[in-house]
Scaffold this motif. Structure first.
Motif, PDB file in Angstrom:
ATOM      1  N   THR A  92       0.821  -1.205   0.000  1.00 17.31           N
ATOM      2  CA  THR A  92       0.000   0.000   0.000  1.00 17.31           C
ATOM      3  C   THR A  92       0.856   1.256   0.000  1.00 17.31           C
ATOM      4  N   HIS A  93       2.014   1.182   0.617  1.00 17.26           N
ATOM      5  CA  HIS A  93       2.873   2.361   0.719  1.00 17.26           C
ATOM      6  C   HIS A  93       3.380   2.825  -0.647  1.00 17.26           C
ATOM      7  N   HIS A  94       3.333   1.961  -1.639  1.00 10.60           N
ATOM      8  CA  HIS A  94       3.769   2.381  -2.981  1.00 10.60           C
ATOM      9  C   HIS A  94       2.799   3.360  -3.628  1.00 10.60           C
ATOM     10  N   LEU A  95       1.653   3.566  -3.001  1.00  6.90           N
ATOM     11  CA  LEU A  95       0.738   4.597  -3.490  1.00  6.90           C
ATOM     12  C   LEU A  95       1.317   5.997  -3.288  1.00  6.90           C
ATOM     13  N   TYR A  96       2.430   6.082  -2.566  1.00  3.82           N
ATOM     14  CA  TYR A  96       3.033   7.399  -2.328  1.00  3.82           C
ATOM     15  C   TYR A  96       3.402   8.087  -3.639  1.00  3.82           C
ATOM     16  N   ILE A  97       3.650   7.310  -4.704  1.00  2.01           N
ATOM     17  CA  ILE A  97       4.005   7.917  -5.996  1.00  2.01           C
ATOM     18  C   ILE A  97       2.841   8.759  -6.517  1.00  2.01           C
ATOM     19  N   LEU A  98       1.632   8.178  -6.498  1.00  2.00           N
ATOM     20  CA  LEU A  98       0.453   8.919  -6.944  1.00  2.00           C
ATOM     21  C   LEU A  98       0.101  10.032  -5.958  1.00  2.00           C
ATOM     22  N   TYR A  99       0.317   9.758  -4.685  1.00  2.59           N
ATOM     23  CA  TYR A  99       0.044  10.767  -3.663  1.00  2.59           C
ATOM     24  C   TYR A  99       0.900  12.013  -3.909  1.00  2.59           C
ATOM     25  N   ILE A 100       2.204  11.809  -4.116  1.00  2.44           N
ATOM     26  CA  ILE A 100       3.105  12.945  -4.361  1.00  2.44           C
ATOM     27  C   ILE A 100       2.714  13.682  -5.641  1.00  2.44           C
ATOM     28  N   PHE A 101       2.390  12.931  -6.682  1.00  2.00           N
ATOM     29  CA  PHE A 101       2.063  13.539  -7.969  1.00  2.00           C
ATOM     30  C   PHE A 101       0.883  14.503  -7.841  1.00  2.00           C
ATOM     31  N   PHE A 102      -0.211  14.046  -7.245  1.00  2.00           N
ATOM     32  CA  PHE A 102      -1.395  14.901  -7.135  1.00  2.00           C
ATOM     33  C   PHE A 102      -1.218  15.966  -6.060  1.00  2.00           C
ATOM     34  N   TYR A 103      -0.428  15.687  -5.056  1.00  2.00           N
ATOM     35  CA  TYR A 103      -0.163  16.698  -4.029  1.00  2.00           C
ATOM     36  C   TYR A 103       0.581  17.892  -4.630  1.00  2.00           C
ATOM     37  N   ILE A 104       1.616  17.605  -5.439  1.00  2.00           N
ATOM     38  CA  ILE A 104       2.375  18.685  -6.066  1.00  2.00           C
ATOM     39  C   ILE A 104       1.507  19.464  -7.049  1.00  2.00           C
ATOM     40  N   LEU A 105       0.658  18.749  -7.799  1.00  2.00           N
ATOM     41  CA  LEU A 105      -0.274  19.442  -8.690  1.00  2.00           C
ATOM     42  C   LEU A 105      -1.184  20.381  -7.909  1.00  2.00           C
ATOM     43  N   HIS A 106      -1.541  19.976  -6.706  1.00  2.00           N
ATOM     44  CA  HIS A 106      -2.458  20.772  -5.888  1.00  2.00           C
ATOM     45  C   HIS A 106      -1.791  22.031  -5.341  1.00  2.00           C
ATOM     46  N   VAL A 107      -0.564  21.914  -4.843  1.00  2.00           N
ATOM     47  CA  VAL A 107       0.067  23.058  -4.171  1.00  2.00           C
ATOM     48  C   VAL A 107       0.700  24.036  -5.148  1.00  2.00           C
ATOM     49  N   GLY A 108       1.109  23.572  -6.334  1.00  2.00           N
ATOM     50  CA  GLY A 108       1.696  24.475  -7.310  1.00  2.00           C
ATOM     51  C   GLY A 108       3.201  24.623  -7.172  1.00  2.00           C
ATOM     52  N   VAL A 109       3.790  25.397  -8.095  1.00  2.00           N
ATOM     53  CA  VAL A 109       5.246  25.455  -8.218  1.00  2.00           C
ATOM     54  C   VAL A 109       5.910  26.169  -7.043  1.00  2.00           C
ATOM     55  N   ALA A 110       5.280  27.204  -6.495  1.00  2.00           N
ATOM     56  CA  ALA A 110       5.914  27.964  -5.420  1.00  2.00           C
ATOM     57  C   ALA A 110       6.117  27.089  -4.181  1.00  2.00           C
ATOM     58  N   TYR A 111       5.070  26.369  -3.796  1.00  2.00           N
ATOM     59  CA  TYR A 111       5.170  25.505  -2.622  1.00  2.00           C
ATOM     60  C   TYR A 111       5.945  24.225  -2.936  1.00  2.00           C
ATOM     61  N   PHE A 112       5.955  23.816  -4.202  1.00  2.00           N
ATOM     62  CA  PHE A 112       6.772  22.672  -4.589  1.00  2.00           C
ATOM     63  C   PHE A 112       8.247  22.951  -4.355  1.00  2.00           C
ATOM     64  N   CYS A 113       8.685  24.184  -4.615  1.00  2.00           N
ATOM     65  CA  CYS A 113      10.084  24.547  -4.380  1.00  2.00           C
ATOM     66  C   CYS A 113      10.452  24.485  -2.904  1.00  2.00           C
ATOM     67  N   MET A 114       9.467  24.647  -2.016  1.00  2.00           N
ATOM     68  CA  MET A 114       9.744  24.565  -0.581  1.00  2.00           C
ATOM     69  C   MET A 114      10.122  23.145  -0.167  1.00  2.00           C
ATOM     70  N   ILE A 115       9.467  22.158  -0.762  1.00  2.00           N
ATOM     71  CA  ILE A 115       9.710  20.768  -0.384  1.00  2.00           C
ATOM     72  C   ILE A 115      10.588  20.048  -1.400  1.00  2.00           C
ATOM     73  N   LEU A 116      11.086  20.767  -2.406  1.00  2.00           N
ATOM     74  CA  LEU A 116      11.850  20.148  -3.491  1.00  2.00           C
ATOM     75  C   LEU A 116      13.113  19.442  -3.029  1.00  2.00           C
ATOM     76  N   PRO A 117      13.936  19.991  -2.103  1.00  2.00           N
ATOM     77  CA  PRO A 117      15.200  19.314  -1.774  1.00  2.00           C
ATOM     78  C   PRO A 117      15.016  17.878  -1.306  1.00  2.00           C
ATOM     79  N   GLY A 118      14.081  17.655  -0.373  1.00  2.00           N
ATOM     80  CA  GLY A 118      13.869  16.302   0.120  1.00  2.00           C
ATOM     81  C   GLY A 118      13.428  15.346  -0.964  1.00  2.00           C
ATOM     82  N   ILE A 119      12.493  15.784  -1.813  1.00  2.00           N
ATOM     83  CA  ILE A 119      12.014  14.935  -2.900  1.00  2.00           C
ATOM     84  C   ILE A 119      13.112  14.708  -3.934  1.00  2.00           C
TER      85      ILE A 119
END
Length: 747
Positions: A306-333
């Motif tokens: 079930t944890h492999h759903l994180y790929i889809l989770y990340i994809f739609f999460y980034i689409l939701h928050v947009g590029v500005a907030y994506f840059c905030m969490i970009l280093p870890g990803i």
């Protein structure tokens, strides 16, 4: 005047002493210089980390919004980066710089060998760490064992979350967003709180992926490895899920109160796509539910799949928050993606399995071929995949071998207790000529400082003894080095039944016969908690065990031309190559992003049109993936090409041993009575050092309080209850010389 023989002898001796003194002075000078250089590097990393954290503190404040933001946008949001500019410079670049420079630092820290000379100074050194871990100060079931450094950072992180939420609300309540005319103020404040809870969850995501990056150049700087920091990922995951759940439910309630339920399915071209956030939230629920400890512990396969759903989770999460907030969490990803792709490339290689040793207790020792240039520290782990059992499942196992004692072999120990390990044990018990396996790793601490104590107490329960096997083998190796002091060692091992005593047979490698282990100050206290003395089989009594249960079977496997020895995934200078991947892929990302923005996005916005909000995010994700895959693939293929020929030659030169069946080791059967020293082992010093106690549990408090010494390292591995008990004793007891460490591989 003619000098006699005694005069010449005196002159020669004096010259020799002066030469030795000169060499010692040179070594001390070199050592001091290296330590100063490494200290300067650590100071630089400290400044970068503190500066990055300072930005997170200032981010929610009114001063940042009203004073800093306009100036930053004017200077940084250029025609090449637009809204990416500010967050890329302040929140992404510092971490990527730390990661790249950290690789260079770790490379030279390993090459400097600061642990080898001089011993008195090495004991006080913390190697490549910015922070040294202290005694445990808090032992609570949900949190586990927390030391003073962890407690301080956890408290500061909670304060950061509270500080950020308070500032966001203070600023937003003064400028409430009226998305529907006539909406009451309290409803607008309710919406504002729901929105800002999502902002706080995004802060958790900025740290979420660092602990699960197995090959990380950042974790070693703070004295962590991916195995020891997995609990931080769990904590951050639960906190972020609580915040995102409150954020999502809050907006659903708000839309219901204001008759705007259609907003749930809206995919705006100019703003946040709500439906993407809803999809991400739906994917997160099963991930969160199966990650809870009772489910994760009892149904690991369900949790893992079930944890492999994180790929889809990340994809739609980034689409939701947009590029500005994506840059905030970009280093870890970004760093996690590099690590994950390197692991994928390494996992495609088939590993040469030499033999399998089946112990009477149900534990299996697997021995693989290893490149002699591969080095790893004690307590390291290796991830194993057996396609004939499951093509998707990867399981971590403790490495029990020593890279110095066994330069061309690597061994792991597997306890047959879960469905996967039981299937493996069944396959190994059959007459197999070859078993196809893949490996990832090894992963572990970049430096090992436990043996710098005057004495070491290792406390294990059940299969928790396996990490200590590698530690004892490291002590055996160090005892052979001239002028190298090794600590006194007390191993306290608790087993459920007498058959588990066969695990002690793994303490000394079977291939090592020429090393004198009598120089090791080792005591072994083995406790059999489930068996009484009269239940132990002897030659004179009836044997309650089947013959297969009291014999150790070794099976040898035929080599395959496609199998390769385990080696460093990026060659001998892996840290430097990892730094090259990080820096090259990130620079490529900036170049592609700048080109797209300058020649596609900027001209569109200059004409007064709006570039699609989600399309910008899709471009960002594509560039990140493409740059990581390109840079990593080129360097990996280059390393594979340069190292594949020697590895193939090594496999072809291996001679297949004759399959044999050997009896169980003397430590596993034939034990005569309570509190008696074992006899008749080939390695007599190990026999004399071992005492077995039947039908009792170790009195840990008495054992630890009786230890005499200025500096005692205490390490525990096994059931959670046992580790917590040892931690409480070390933290609350009167001795101040106990330095506790916990080794745990349970997620």
């Amino acid at each position: 005047m003619i000098r006699g023989p005694e005069s010449f002898k005196y002159v020669w001796t004096s010259a020799k002493l002066k030469n030795e003194a000169s060499q010692t002075s040179t070594e001390i000078y070199r050592y001091t210089t290296k330590m100063k250089c490494l200290a300067a590097w650590r100071f630089l990393f400290m400044l970068l980390i503190l500066g990055w954290l300072f930005i997170w503190v200032m981010l929610p404040t009114k001063a940042y919004k009203d004073a800093w933001t306009p100036k930053l946008k004017q200077s940084l949001n250029s025609t090449y980066f637009r809204e990416h500019g500010t967050n890329l410079l302040l929140l992404t670049l510092p971490v990527m710089l730390i990661a790249a420079l950290g690789c260079v630092y770790l490379h030279f820290a390993e090459k400097s060998e600061i642990a080898s000379y001089p011993e008195s100074r090495a004991k006080k050194s913390h190697g490549c760490q910015l922070f040294s871990r202290k005694r445990p100060v808090l032992v609570v079931a949900p949190l586990g064992i927390v030391n003073i450094v962890e407690l301080a950072f956890s408290a500061m992180f909670i304060v950061l979350l509270i500080w950020s939420l308070a500032n966001y609300l203070h600023t937003s309540f003064g400028h409430l967003h009226m998305d529907k005319p006539g909406t009451k103020v309290w409803k607008l404040k309710f919406r504002s709180v729901s929105l800002r809870l999502g902002y706080i969850g995004n802060i958790c995501w900025a740290f979420l992926f660092f602990p699960v990056t197995r090959w990380s150049s950042i974790l070693p700087l703070v004295g962590l490895s991916s195995e020891s920091s997995i609990k931080y990922h769990i904590w951050l995951g639960h906190i972020s899920m609580i915040l995102f759940a409150a954020h999502s439910i809050g907006f659903i309630v708000y839309w219901g109160m204001t008759d705007q339920m259609a907003q749930i399915l809206e995919w705006s071209k100019t703003y946040v796509p709500n439906v993407a956030g809803l999809i991400a939230f739906l994917f997160s629920l099963p991930i969160w539910a199966t990650s809870l400890y009772p489910i994760r512990r009892k149904m690991f396969e369900v949790f893992f799949d079930t944890h492999h759903l994180y790929i889809l989770y990340i994809f739609f999460y980034i689409l939701h928050v947009g590029v500005a907030y994506f840059c905030m969490i970009l280093p870890g990803i970004f760093l996690f993606l590099i690590d994950r792709y390197i692991r994928f490339l390494q996992s495609k290689r088939r590993t040469r399995l030499i033999s399998a040793r089946l112990l009477p207790c149900g534990t299996t020792e697997l021995t693989f071929s290893k490149n002699p240039g591969l080095r790893y520290n004690p307590t390291s782990t290796l991830f194993l995949n057996v396609p004939s059992i499951s093509k998707l499942q990867w399981h971590p196992f403790t490495i029990i071998s020593n890279s110095n004692l066994e330069p061309d072999k690597l061994s792991i120990a597997i306890k047959s207790q879960g469905s996967w390990s039981q299937k493996l044990y069944k396959q190994l018990s059959s007459n197999l000529d070859h078993l196809q396996v893949s490996t990832e790793g090894p992963y572990g601490p970049t430096s090992f400082h436990l043996l710098r104590h005057d004495a070491v107490v290792m406390i294990s329960g059940g299969s928790g003894i396996t990490p200590f096997i590698s530690i004892i083998r490291e002590i055996i190796y160090r005892s052979t080095k001239p002028n190298c002091k090794v600590p006194k060692v007390l191993l306290v091992a608790a087993f459920k039944n007498a058959a588990d005593l066969s695990k002690l047979d793994l303490l000394l490698p079977g291939s090592i016969t020429s090393i004198d282990v009598s120089q090791i100050q080792l005591e072994i206290e083995a406790y059999i908690t489930g068996d009484k003395e009269h239940s132990i089989p002897t030659e004179e009594s009836d044997n309650p065990y089947k013959p297969s249960q009291i014999t150790t079977t070794t099976r040898w496997f035929k080599p395959s031309p496609s199998d390769l020895p385990i080696s460093a995934v990026l060659g001998q200078n892996s840290w430097l190559w990892l730094g090259a991947i990080i820096s090259t892929s990130f620079i490529m990302f900036l170049l592609f992003l700048g080109i797209l923005t300058r020649y596609a996005i900027y001209p569109t916005e200059k004409r007064g049109e709006l570039y699609h909000y989600s399309l910008k995010t899709l471009w960002d994700m594509f560039f990140v993936c493409a740059c990581v895959f390109l840079a990593t693939s080129v360097i990996f293929l280059f390393q594979k090409r340069t190292s594949s020929a020697p590895e193939v030659t090594q496999i072809q030169n291996l001679e297949l041993p004759i399959p044999t069946t050997s009896p169980a080791g003397p430590l596993s059967c034939g034990v005569g009575g309570d509190d008696r020293e074992l006899e008749s082992l080939p390695c007599q010093p190990f026999v004399e050092a071992t005492r077995v106690h039947f039908g009792s549990r170790p009195d840990l408090k008495r054992i630890l309080f009786d230890i005499k010494g200025w500096d005692v390292g205490v390490v525990a591995c096994g059931p959670r209850k046992m580790r917590h008990e040892v931690a409480k004793i070390c933290s609350s007891g009167p001795p101040k010389n106990l330095h506790f460490e916990s080794v745990s591989f349970t997620w």
